[in-house]
Write a protein that holds these residues in place. Sequence first.
Motif, PDB file in Angstrom:
ATOM      1  N   PRO A   8      32.575  44.042  53.571  1.00  0.00           N
ATOM      2  CA  PRO A   8      32.373  44.190  51.978  1.00  0.00           C
ATOM      3  C   PRO A   8      32.126  42.531  51.508  1.00  0.00           C
ATOM      4  CG  PRO A   8      34.506  43.713  53.343  1.00  0.00           C
ATOM      5  CD  PRO A   8      33.728  44.081  54.152  1.00  0.00           C
ATOM      6  N   TYR A   9      31.393  42.400  50.009  1.00  0.00           N
ATOM      7  CA  TYR A   9      31.038  41.456  49.524  1.00  0.00           C
ATOM      8  C   TYR A   9      32.305  40.740  49.461  1.00  0.00           C
ATOM      9  CZ  TYR A   9      26.584  43.858  48.702  1.00  0.00           C
ATOM     10  OH  TYR A   9      25.212  44.393  48.981  1.00  0.00           O
ATOM     11  N   GLY A  14      35.192  30.653  42.255  1.00  0.00           N
ATOM     12  CA  GLY A  14      34.450  30.336  41.053  1.00  0.00           C
ATOM     13  C   GLY A  14      33.667  31.211  40.473  1.00  0.00           C
ATOM     14  N   LYS A  15      33.087  32.123  41.101  1.00  0.00           N
ATOM     15  CA  LYS A  15      32.127  33.123  40.524  1.00  0.00           C
ATOM     16  C   LYS A  15      32.818  34.419  40.084  1.00  0.00           C
ATOM     17  CE  LYS A  15      28.162  30.997  43.150  1.00  0.00           C
ATOM     18  NZ  LYS A  15      27.179  31.376  44.284  1.00  0.00           N
ATOM     19  N   ARG A  16      33.844  34.470  40.390  1.00  0.00           N
ATOM     20  CA  ARG A  16      34.510  35.573  40.239  1.00  0.00           C
ATOM     21  C   ARG A  16      34.707  35.887  38.811  1.00  0.00           C
ATOM     22  NH1 ARG A  16      39.011  36.384  44.950  1.00  0.00           N
ATOM     23  NH2 ARG A  16      37.621  36.242  46.713  1.00  0.00           N
ATOM     24  N   GLU A 229      21.535  39.776  37.133  1.00  0.00           N
ATOM     25  CA  GLU A 229      21.388  38.658  36.341  1.00  0.00           C
ATOM     26  C   GLU A 229      22.559  37.551  36.826  1.00  0.00           C
ATOM     27  OE1 GLU A 229      21.605  40.226  32.492  1.00  0.00           O
ATOM     28  OE2 GLU A 229      19.378  40.749  32.560  1.00  0.00           O
ATOM     29  N   THR A 230      23.855  38.051  37.114  1.00  0.00           N
ATOM     30  CA  THR A 230      25.131  37.251  37.636  1.00  0.00           C
ATOM     31  C   THR A 230      25.511  37.236  38.806  1.00  0.00           C
ATOM     32  OG1 THR A 230      26.492  39.111  36.963  1.00  0.00           O
ATOM     33  CG2 THR A 230      25.608  37.499  35.191  1.00  0.00           C
ATOM     34  N   GLU A 231      26.248  36.522  39.344  1.00  0.00           N
ATOM     35  CA  GLU A 231      26.781  36.529  40.495  1.00  0.00           C
ATOM     36  C   GLU A 231      28.254  36.899  40.901  1.00  0.00           C
ATOM     37  OE1 GLU A 231      25.855  32.568  42.381  1.00  0.00           O
ATOM     38  OE2 GLU A 231      23.800  32.808  42.137  1.00  0.00           O
ATOM     39  N   ASP A 232      28.647  37.366  39.761  1.00  0.00           N
ATOM     40  CA  ASP A 232      30.082  37.816  39.798  1.00  0.00           C
ATOM     41  C   ASP A 232      30.055  39.131  40.241  1.00  0.00           C
ATOM     42  OD1 ASP A 232      28.940  39.465  37.843  1.00  0.00           O
ATOM     43  OD2 ASP A 232      29.995  38.280  36.244  1.00  0.00           O
ATOM     44  N   GLU A 233      31.300  40.064  39.989  1.00  0.00           N
ATOM     45  CA  GLU A 233      31.586  41.305  40.385  1.00  0.00           C
ATOM     46  C   GLU A 233      30.562  42.162  40.023  1.00  0.00           C
ATOM     47  OE1 GLU A 233      35.870  39.475  40.484  1.00  0.00           O
ATOM     48  OE2 GLU A 233      33.782  39.216  39.171  1.00  0.00           O
TER      49      GLU A 233
END
Length: 645
Positions: A8-9, A14-16, A229-233
């Motif tokens: 799982p990822y 900080g990126k969540r 476009e983002t590194e979040d969920e």
Amino acid sequence: MNPISGPPYTLPAGKRLTFRILLTTLLGLSLTLAAVGYTLLLSWQLEGGGAAINEAGSLRMRSYRLAMELEHQQVASKIVQELDDFNRILNDLQTGDAKRPLFLPASQPVREQMQLVQKEWQQHVEVNARKVLSETDLQNKQAMLNLYAKELPVFVESINKLVSLVEVELTEKTTWLRLCQTALIFMSLAASIALLYLLYLWIVGPVTRMQAGIASMSKDDLSVRLPIETEDEFGVLAQAFNQMADHVQSVHRTLEERVAEKTARLQEQNHEVSTLYEIAGFLAGPHAIEELCRGFLQRIMQRMEADGGTVRILDNLSDNLHITVHEGISEKMIEEEHCIKTDDCLCGAATHQGIIIVRDFRKMDQQRRYRCQEEGFFSLAVFQILAREQVIGSFSLHFSKERNISSEERRLLETLGKNLGVAIENQRLIAREKEFAVSNERNLLAQGLHDSIAQGLNFLNLQVQMLEDSLSRNDVEEIKDIAPLLRAGVQESYEDVRELLLNFRTRLQDSNLESEMRNVVAKFQRQTGIHGQIEFVGNGAPLAPEQQLQVLFILQEALSNVRKHAQAGEVSIRVKNERDFSLTVTDNGEGFNMDKVHEKGEAHVGLRIMQERADRLAAKFHIASQPGEGTTIALELLRQERLVA
């Protein structure tokens, strides 16, 4: 291609997205709480300052009132109380009271002016007032009063200055309070706008793009991909969506083949389920064992497209295997194999080894004789018949062409073999149960004949011997005495026979225990002339038919004992049917000694028969009797022992 797999990822904290939302929420909440807290502090200070103004203003009134009381020479205790109240108020203004709240502003001018007011009070006004109070000479007292009146305006002016300074401080705080409230309003508006923007940027926008991608895919546009476009969920979700789209696009190319394969497998499974349901339904019916085996074999052969088959039952005592039914097998082979040892052929070996499947007899050991091969069969499948995990036989399927038994078919045939075993075992148990029931009824009939008719015949035999002796002696008087006894013995034996036949012919009509019991009591009254009454209490569920019949037999036996032994004039029967069931039979006859009955043991037939029937019901059976006080027989069937009708 296989579905997406892998670990799982995991995103750094900080990126969540949840971390950013939580941080933004905490920051906004902190600012809001700080602003609200500061406005509450200002309000609290304004409230305390207002109370201080009221208290300080009251000092002016108290000063003039004190002067009037001194001038009019009021009671000394009242003036002393007034001075103490004045000191208390000054002390409250000096130290403050957070509970009320009451306190002066903490600015230096206010504190200095408060100290000046307290100093003038303690050094001038209070001193002069107490001198006036303690002076007895009227002239001196008037002089001190004039001095008090002279210094009072200065003291009041100091109080006015203190009130003015406090009012100035409170005016500044009121201005700050309004500014804070205005800032809080603008801050709330700004926070709402910022929150809406962030929600759109972080959630609404990605969800909208995700929804658009799903809508395109639902329209069979499998080439759609989402920008990451983002590194979040949502970035991880977009990446997973793209991988899913890749997988769906690759799977779609072979979809028709997969659907056809799944459809064929589903049809096969449905066929298996329908076969299992049909055969299980047949096996559940009331058929004889041979009929069960024949119907089972015919349905299995039709399902498996077999050309022949047998069902063999194992005799564990002799280790022989007997053909019960057969289809498509020649009489010659049946004649040879109608009874074989379990190690004589493959059908017998299956009872020890389990499933035996032969796809081609030509690949088997040609040095050994196989009767199935001689019959012209090409393939063979033999399965065990199991009941309670014990092998009770086997069934075989014979094929003229090569036949491969799949794993699904093997599982189906194994299950059906167990079902057939259970059905055969059930039929055996039913037969044994019927045999046991007949044996029990015959035993009760034999007991009744032996213990009632046999005793009567023994009495008649004794009387006949006495009659022969009297005839040999030509004793007419003794013969006249014996003849009525012989007639009475014959009549009693006749009545016993009729009663036994009546009891063993008794059957319930429509499972109506109440009407049958009333019929028994009515017949008892007609035959004996003894008055009998029966009472039914409760509206519980009816007993099962077999339990109702045993209860009816116990009632008949109890009334029979009353007729034979009690010499009663009245019998009372009470039936209580609630959650528990009870039957009570009470007569007003001679009664008997229970100890003597226990000494006789099983010699008292009627009581023993009733006890045995109560044991069949798993019910409690109790007899209470005393000589001259009648007899009570009680039967109690507890709720946990009742069977469902």
